[in-house]
Enzyme design. Structure first.
Site, PDB file in Angstrom:
ATOM      1  N   CYS A 113       0.840  -1.191   0.000  1.00  0.00           N
ATOM      2  CA  CYS A 113       0.000   0.000   0.000  1.00  0.00           C
ATOM      3  C   CYS A 113       0.879   1.245   0.000  1.00  0.00           C
ATOM      4  O   CYS A 113       1.765   1.393   0.838  1.00  0.00           O
ATOM      5  CB  CYS A 113      -0.910  -0.012   1.224  1.00  0.00           C
ATOM      6  SG  CYS A 113      -1.750   1.551   1.535  1.00  0.00           S
ATOM      7  N   GLU A 114       0.633   2.156  -0.938  1.00  0.00           N
ATOM      8  CA  GLU A 114       1.484   3.340  -1.039  1.00  0.00           C
ATOM      9  C   GLU A 114       1.179   4.388   0.029  1.00  0.00           C
ATOM     10  O   GLU A 114       1.912   5.365   0.156  1.00  0.00           O
ATOM     11  CB  GLU A 114       1.363   3.971  -2.427  1.00  0.00           C
ATOM     12  CG  GLU A 114       0.026   4.580  -2.747  1.00  0.00           C
ATOM     13  CD  GLU A 114      -0.023   5.139  -4.163  1.00  0.00           C
ATOM     14  OE1 GLU A 114      -0.661   6.185  -4.352  1.00  0.00           O
ATOM     15  OE2 GLU A 114       0.565   4.530  -5.078  1.00  0.00           O
ATOM     16  N   HIS A 116       0.664   3.621   3.483  1.00  0.00           N
ATOM     17  CA  HIS A 116       1.308   3.284   4.756  1.00  0.00           C
ATOM     18  C   HIS A 116       2.489   2.330   4.586  1.00  0.00           C
ATOM     19  O   HIS A 116       3.114   1.943   5.571  1.00  0.00           O
ATOM     20  CB  HIS A 116       0.292   2.641   5.711  1.00  0.00           C
ATOM     21  CG  HIS A 116      -0.800   3.573   6.139  1.00  0.00           C
ATOM     22  ND1 HIS A 116      -2.012   3.648   5.487  1.00  0.00           N
ATOM     23  CD2 HIS A 116      -0.854   4.476   7.151  1.00  0.00           C
ATOM     24  CE1 HIS A 116      -2.773   4.564   6.079  1.00  0.00           C
ATOM     25  NE2 HIS A 116      -2.098   5.073   7.080  1.00  0.00           N
ATOM     26  N   GLN A 154      -4.869  -0.482  -5.128  1.00  0.00           N
ATOM     27  CA  GLN A 154      -5.364  -1.666  -5.821  1.00  0.00           C
ATOM     28  C   GLN A 154      -6.085  -1.319  -7.119  1.00  0.00           C
ATOM     29  O   GLN A 154      -6.003  -2.063  -8.101  1.00  0.00           O
ATOM     30  CB  GLN A 154      -6.277  -2.459  -4.885  1.00  0.00           C
ATOM     31  CG  GLN A 154      -6.668  -3.827  -5.432  1.00  0.00           C
ATOM     32  CD  GLN A 154      -7.402  -4.650  -4.403  1.00  0.00           C
ATOM     33  OE1 GLN A 154      -7.047  -4.663  -3.229  1.00  0.00           O
ATOM     34  NE2 GLN A 154      -8.445  -5.355  -4.824  1.00  0.00           N
ATOM     35  N   HIS A 182      -5.708  -5.683   2.833  1.00  0.00           N
ATOM     36  CA  HIS A 182      -4.779  -4.578   3.034  1.00  0.00           C
ATOM     37  C   HIS A 182      -4.421  -4.512   4.521  1.00  0.00           C
ATOM     38  O   HIS A 182      -5.296  -4.288   5.358  1.00  0.00           O
ATOM     39  CB  HIS A 182      -5.416  -3.256   2.603  1.00  0.00           C
ATOM     40  CG  HIS A 182      -5.662  -3.161   1.128  1.00  0.00           C
ATOM     41  ND1 HIS A 182      -5.151  -2.147   0.352  1.00  0.00           N
ATOM     42  CD2 HIS A 182      -6.363  -3.957   0.277  1.00  0.00           C
ATOM     43  CE1 HIS A 182      -5.529  -2.324  -0.913  1.00  0.00           C
ATOM     44  NE2 HIS A 182      -6.272  -3.418  -0.973  1.00  0.00           N
ATOM     45  N   CYS A 184      -2.981  -2.262   6.038  1.00  0.00           N
ATOM     46  CA  CYS A 184      -3.229  -0.947   6.617  1.00  0.00           C
ATOM     47  C   CYS A 184      -4.630  -0.875   7.211  1.00  0.00           C
ATOM     48  O   CYS A 184      -4.906  -0.035   8.073  1.00  0.00           O
ATOM     49  CB  CYS A 184      -3.035   0.156   5.572  1.00  0.00           C
ATOM     50  SG  CYS A 184      -4.056  -0.015   4.110  1.00  0.00           S
TER      51      CYS A 184
END
Length: 225
Positions: A113-114, A116, A154, A182, A184
């Site tokens: 995930c960009e 976190h 995603q 995810h 996060c």
């Protein structure tokens, strides 16, 4: 059943599921530095973060962590950022005139995930209808893996996979569904360990209800051996 509800949700989204851009945001000088130079810089940054947190980097268990993390970032989990690592997706003529849908399901997705920098883990299901060209099955897996190995959202990853295969195959008739967890969401914040995220991108004939339904029905098939 959970899968039925998930697939119904995909159909309900239909053509309305559109992200703003399928391009990973990169600076113009993104590849000015060599991989080894990036590793050296990232190592020092990770070291600084760990020291700021109060960790003792003279401890045998921790002293190698900055180097390991730096190498992992550049050579593994973010290796898909570099265009030179894009897989060579060789194509072949459809000499056997197979005109039905080809589906590669349950492709493992490991991404990050960009927002976190926490893992995204799930499965991708990819399909296409040949217009005279076919691609090796393993290449579909490699294309998924290439776009997964970068900081991602995603929605963008789903679009990138479809758009790449459309270029490779010379057809708009490509589709992808990704179902992923995810961390996060699962391990921080709301800490909901049960939820997953489903995204889809349908091109060409897959925008037709009957073709899309056929693809989604294939995903539901029990192919365990």
């Amino acid at each position: 059943m959970k899968i039925d509800k998930a697939l119904e949700a995909i159909e309900a989204l239909g053509d309305n599921h559109v992200a703003t851009s399928a391009t990973t945001p990169l600076r113009e000088d993104a590849f000015k530095l060599s991989d080894s130079e990036k590793i050296d810089l990232i190592r020092e940054d990770v070291k600084h973060i760990m020291e700021t947190l109060g960790l003792d980097l003279t401890d045998d268990s921790l002293k190698g962590t900055p180097q390991r993390v730096a190498k992992m970032f550049v050579n593994e989990i973010f290796s898909g950022l570099h265009p030179q690592r894009k897989p060579d997706a060789s194509t072949f003529s459809n000499n056997y005139n197979y005109g039905e849908m080809l589906v590669e399901k349950n492709i493992t997705v490991y991404s990050t995930c960009e927002h976190h920098l926490l893992p995204i883990v799930g499965r991708a299901h990819v399909a296409y209808i040949s217009n005279g060209t076919v691609v090796g099955l393993s290449k579909m897996n490699r294309i998924v893996d290439y776009y997964a190995k970068r900081p991602q959202v995603q929605e963008r990853m789903t679009m990138q996979i479809v758009q790449d295969l459309q270029v490779v195959l010379g057809t708009k008739d490509v589709a992808c569904v990704i179902d992923a967890k995810h961390l996060c969401v699962n391990s921080r914040g709301i800490r909901d360990i049960e939820s997953s995220t489903i995204t889809s991108e349908f091109g060409g004939k897959f925008k037709e209800d009957s073709v899309r339904r056929e693809f989604l029905d294939y995903i539901k098939l029990d192919t365990s051996f």
